[in-house]
Design an enzyme around this catalytic site. Structure first.
Site, PDB file in Angstrom:
ATOM      1  N   SER A  32     -39.500 -75.898  30.440  1.00 55.49           N
ATOM      2  CA  SER A  32     -38.521 -75.867  31.517  1.00 55.49           C
ATOM      3  C   SER A  32     -38.540 -77.213  32.203  1.00 55.49           C
ATOM      4  O   SER A  32     -39.543 -77.916  32.141  1.00 55.49           O
ATOM      5  CB  SER A  32     -38.905 -74.769  32.512  1.00 55.49           C
ATOM      6  OG  SER A  32     -38.068 -74.816  33.642  1.00 55.49           O
ATOM      7  N   ARG A  72     -35.510 -75.318  24.022  1.00 60.35           N
ATOM      8  CA  ARG A  72     -35.425 -73.899  24.375  1.00 60.35           C
ATOM      9  C   ARG A  72     -34.007 -73.634  24.858  1.00 60.35           C
ATOM     10  O   ARG A  72     -33.434 -74.460  25.578  1.00 60.35           O
ATOM     11  CB  ARG A  72     -36.428 -73.616  25.514  1.00 60.35           C
ATOM     12  CG  ARG A  72     -36.477 -72.179  26.018  1.00 60.35           C
ATOM     13  CD  ARG A  72     -37.148 -71.254  25.018  1.00 60.35           C
ATOM     14  NE  ARG A  72     -37.380 -69.927  25.563  1.00 60.35           N
ATOM     15  CZ  ARG A  72     -36.533 -68.894  25.369  1.00 60.35           C
ATOM     16  NH1 ARG A  72     -35.428 -69.051  24.688  1.00 60.35           N
ATOM     17  NH2 ARG A  72     -36.837 -67.705  25.865  1.00 60.35           N
ATOM     18  N   CYS A 112     -29.622 -76.352  15.118  1.00 62.41           N
ATOM     19  CA  CYS A 112     -31.059 -76.084  15.204  1.00 62.41           C
ATOM     20  C   CYS A 112     -31.792 -77.379  15.550  1.00 62.41           C
ATOM     21  O   CYS A 112     -31.632 -78.381  14.865  1.00 62.41           O
ATOM     22  CB  CYS A 112     -31.594 -75.528  13.897  1.00 62.41           C
ATOM     23  SG  CYS A 112     -33.389 -75.364  13.943  1.00 62.41           S
ATOM     24  N   CYS A 149     -39.876 -73.390  13.222  1.00 59.55           N
ATOM     25  CA  CYS A 149     -39.180 -72.799  14.376  1.00 59.55           C
ATOM     26  C   CYS A 149     -39.970 -73.000  15.668  1.00 59.55           C
ATOM     27  O   CYS A 149     -41.187 -72.825  15.698  1.00 59.55           O
ATOM     28  CB  CYS A 149     -38.965 -71.313  14.110  1.00 59.55           C
ATOM     29  SG  CYS A 149     -38.148 -70.439  15.447  1.00 59.55           S
ATOM     30  N   CYS A 157     -30.104 -70.332  17.308  1.00 59.83           N
ATOM     31  CA  CYS A 157     -29.424 -69.808  16.120  1.00 59.83           C
ATOM     32  C   CYS A 157     -28.920 -68.390  16.354  1.00 59.83           C
ATOM     33  O   CYS A 157     -27.834 -68.017  15.923  1.00 59.83           O
ATOM     34  CB  CYS A 157     -30.338 -69.869  14.910  1.00 59.83           C
ATOM     35  SG  CYS A 157     -31.959 -69.109  15.150  1.00 59.83           S
TER      36      CYS A 157
END
Lengths: 532, 248
Positions: free
Chosen positions: A52, A296, A478, A501, A507
């Site tokens: 964040s 994110r 991605c 990932c 996605c």
């Protein structure tokens, strides 16, 4: 094969050790020390999957743990000066800082290290925190959520139990609190199952990138906060950048792009990297090194996209619901508050019933109401968005209408529906060289023996319709190159590099056919972010 | 019988290790720390010996600051009977660690000590051998297979020439190689149970072990950056490029 599963019973099970889940757990134990609280976290440790900005409004934390400043988390720098700028390819133009973006009294933190710190406080209150144990699926009985099923460990690639197989435990609880963050996989199933979004606008998202840099001495001004709009985005897509100066010659560098972008050829990762090469940014970073990096999805729909926050036996808190205040670019204070409110509600009522109404009557809902039209105002581009933001701000959110959101997976134009973009991108020199080398900075890991946790039910779409209509945008949106179209003997096929990932969920959100399903991999898999 | 297993807390293998700019060490701020993978294999092997019906008590031992309790709790959740923390802020070096284990083998009256062949942080690969010498007992290092029968261990070792099988009498020291086993996953109910298992803390000063470090670390530096390769058009260009570098 029938799998024997153990059952563990709690008063409350909380899914996700982010700010909302941790605040809920801590508040529950503060108000009712005898309650048994289980907190599940899919990351290998608390904070490993947290990414964040983050300039936090500290008021909710002051309320939750009044002494927190005495032993502050690892990164905690008071915000000193705000600047809001418009970037063109070669220029940096100062704009007046919108009132929502003034940060006096706020602190620049690493939300990951704040969560690790909160987990210690929670454990000291006897919350049972289980990092490395994802909730894979909800347990529903007679129309009521009765808990969650944890993910299995040690499955073979084909899904059969391997030699070290350990069946996931079923956690039963009077109430399940979903605090999974943006696009949580269990929350998504439950929102669908209980039709919690029947009466709201579709949800809309963004993708955020963040890097922590260690820079040569003397460049950072601790507490300096810069946000930008403009280049490398043209005036159409919503998005912008942030630079947060920390102490000890460290800096956060980040970028957010709205996932309602229309150009199927758009590459969010490349846009971020281009921003770093802007003449006003590159000199700051040159000669420095990246400590940690990742990405994110973030939830941007605001009040009009907020689903109902309760269902029988369960409730949604934080960004699992979507309480982020986008114009402020802040969600942590809202997440903390909604977690605390959920705990207070559960202690007073013992069930999820009435939580939705309670949250909507709370100051958090008023905060979101005031700014509800700002993000959708950007649908028509940057200029109309900035005007709308100004209008919404001067009228204090009292405009008599509410703009709608649209689903991100529907927003792409087909090839040929738009003139190809002319990119005037520069040649890059700063790390990371490409998306694969950025995986390295996320320290992400998935045991290769397990089944791929990214499911594409119909791969015919990939080689057929999607290739011709959109040129396979998954290979570009991605951030870590999980999806690749490879050609073998003249035949194209989709290759899924699931091990790369970083659990950003883009996605699952942006695929134009809703043909990608993000599921939980083995516990402890995924990124190991360091102070992001 | 009693089996001691040594576990060391190290920077997790998935983490990209970063050297501090002043060369004084590596950055551990916000970094994931876990049990050294070779030690996890040692834990698993001890548990398997016990599960084969051997009357055995398995004791996990770690040395370090109080936070190492977290890794000992993981060992308890995997199934060891109890744990011992030797608490110290000292830098751990093989000879000191071997001395501590030697002292504990006496105190615990241990029959078998299983250690990882090396820790992935300093890669020393010395502690097991030093312990065997101090204890004056046999050692079976780099084990990829261990069988126990009547106080005799038959151990297959991974050596440069291939596999070597030796037998050693207990008490003995075994160090584990990668192929010995695959450690089990920790289960949630066992994490709960581990909370009530005994975890004893000893102060290093109370053990009477000499702790003066024998090695002085002068500097840490990252490995030199690899310079990228170069593509050449054809064979003559390759030959001249090699000549340029004095290889041909």
């Amino acid at each position: 094969m029938q799998i024997q599963r153990e059952i563990m019973t709690y008063d409350v099970v909380i899914v996700g050790a982010g700010p909302a889940g941790l605040a809920c757990a801590i508040r529950l134990k503060q108000l009712k020390p005898e309650s048994r609280v289980c907190l599940l976290e899919k990351g290998s440790m608390v904070g490993a999957h947290i990414l964040s900005g983050c300039v936090m409004e500290p008021a909710p934390l002051d309320e939750l743990l009044p002494d927190w400043r005495k032993t502050p988390p690892a990164i905690c720098v008071p915000a000193a000066k705000d600047e809001f700028v418009l970037l063109t390819k070669n220029r940096r133009i100062k704009l007046p800082t919108p009132p929502q973006m003034r940060n006096r009294g706020n602190v620049i933190i690493s939300l990951g290290s704040l969560c690790a710190w909160l987990a210690q406080q929670a454990e000291a209150l006897d919350v049972e925190v289980f990092p490395g144990f994802p909730a894979a699926a909800p347990l529903i009985e007679n129309g009521k959520v009765i808990g969650v099923r944890c993910g299995d460990m040690g499955l073979n690639k084909d899904g059969t139990p391997g030699p070290n197989f350990a069946a996931g435990v079923d956690i039963h609880a009077a109430v399940t609190v979903l605090a999974e963050g943006c696009r949580g996989s269990v929350s998504k199933q439950l929102i669908h199952e209980f039709k919690l979004n029947a009466e709201c606008s579709p949800q809309t998202y963004g993708i955020g990138f963040k890097e922590l840099w260690q820079l040569p001495a003397g460049r950072v001004k601790p507490g300096y906060v810069q946000h930008s709009v403009g280049w490398p985005l043209d005036s159409k897509p919503y998005g912008g950048s942030f630079l947060y100066h920390l102490d000890q010659d460290r800096m956060y560098v980040g970028f957010v792009a709205g996932l309602d972008y229309e150009d199927p050829e758009f590459k969010p990762f490349e846009a971020f990297q281009q921003f770093k090469h802007h003449p006003s940014v590159k000199p700051l970073l040159e000669g420095g090194e990246i400590i940690s990096a990742g990405s994110r999805a973030l939830i941007e729909g605001g009040l009009q996209s907020l689903p109902k926050l309760e269902m029988p036996g369960a409730l949604l808190v934080g960004d699992a619901a979507g309480t982020m205040n986008v114009p402020k670019i802040k969600g942590t204070h809202m997440a903390l508050r909604s977690g605390m409110l959920a705990a207070e509600h559960l202690v007073e009522h013992g069930s999820s019933e009435g939580f939705d109404a309670r949250w909507r009557a709370s100051p958090s809902a008023r905060e979101l109401h005031k700014v509800r039209n700002i993000r959708p105002g950007f649908h028509k581009g940057l200029w109309s968005g900035l005007l709308y933001a100004a209008l919404e701000t001067v009228t204090l959110g009292k405009l008599p209408w509410t703009l709608k959101n649209h689903a991100d997976w529907k927003s792409l134009n087909k090839l040929g529906e738009r003139a190809p973009e002319t990119e005037d991108y520069v040649t890059r020199t700063l790390p990371p060289k490409d998306r694969l080398s950025s995986v390295f900075f996320a320290a992400t890991r998935h045991d290769e023996h397990q089944p791929a946790h990214l499911k594409v039910p119909d791969t015919n779409i990939c080689v057929g319709r999607c290739a011709t209509e959109y040129d396979n945008p998954c290979t570009r949106f991605c951030p870590v190159q999980v999806y690749e179209m490879v050609e073998e003997n003249g035949v194209k096929r989709l290759q899924i590099n699931a091990a790369n990932c970083v659990h950003c969920k883009t996605c699952d959100i942006k695929d134009p056919y809703e043909n990608i399903l993000w599921t939980t991999p083995e516990g402890g898999s995924g990124p190991n972010y360091q102070n992001l | 019988m009693k089996i001691l297993v040594g576990i060391k807390r190290v920077i997790d293998f998935s983490v990209r290790v970063q050297v501090k700019k002043d060369g004084s060490g590596v950055n551990t701020d916000g970094v994931k720390l876990s049990i050294n993978p070779f030690d996890e294999i040692a834990l698993e092997e001890a548990l398997r010996i016990r599960e084969k019906g051997m009357q055995a008590e398995v004791v996990a031992v770690s040395i370090g600051p109080a936070e190492v309790q977290q890794q000992l709790r993981t060992a308890l959740a995997m199934g060891v009977d109890r744990a011992v923390l030797v608490e110290t802020g000292e830098v751990l070096q093989p000879l000191m660690v071997a001395r501590i284990f030697h002292e504990l083998t006496k105190r615990e009256n241990a029959d078998l000590v299983i250690l990882g062949k090396q820790a992935i942080d300093d890669d020393c690969n010395q502690t097991g051998q030093m312990l065997a010498a101090l204890w004056d007992r046999p050692q079976a290092t780099f084990a990829s297979k261990v069988e126990l029968k009547d106080k005799t261990l038959t151990v297959t070792r991974e050596v440069d020439a291939g596999l070597e099988t030796i037998s050693v009498d207990l008490p003995a020291v075994v160090t584990t190689d990668l192929r010995l086993n695959t450690p089990r996953f920790v289960k949630m109910p066992d994490i709960m149970k581990a909370r009530s298992k005994p975890l004893q803390t000893l102060k290093l000063d109370d053990l009477g072990v000499a702790k003066a470090p024998e090695l002085e670390i002068t500097n840490y530096a990252p490995p030199p950056q690899r310079v990228g390769g170069k593509k050449v058009a054809d064979v003559p260009a390759l030959i001249s490029a090699l000549k340029e570098r004095g290889v041909l």
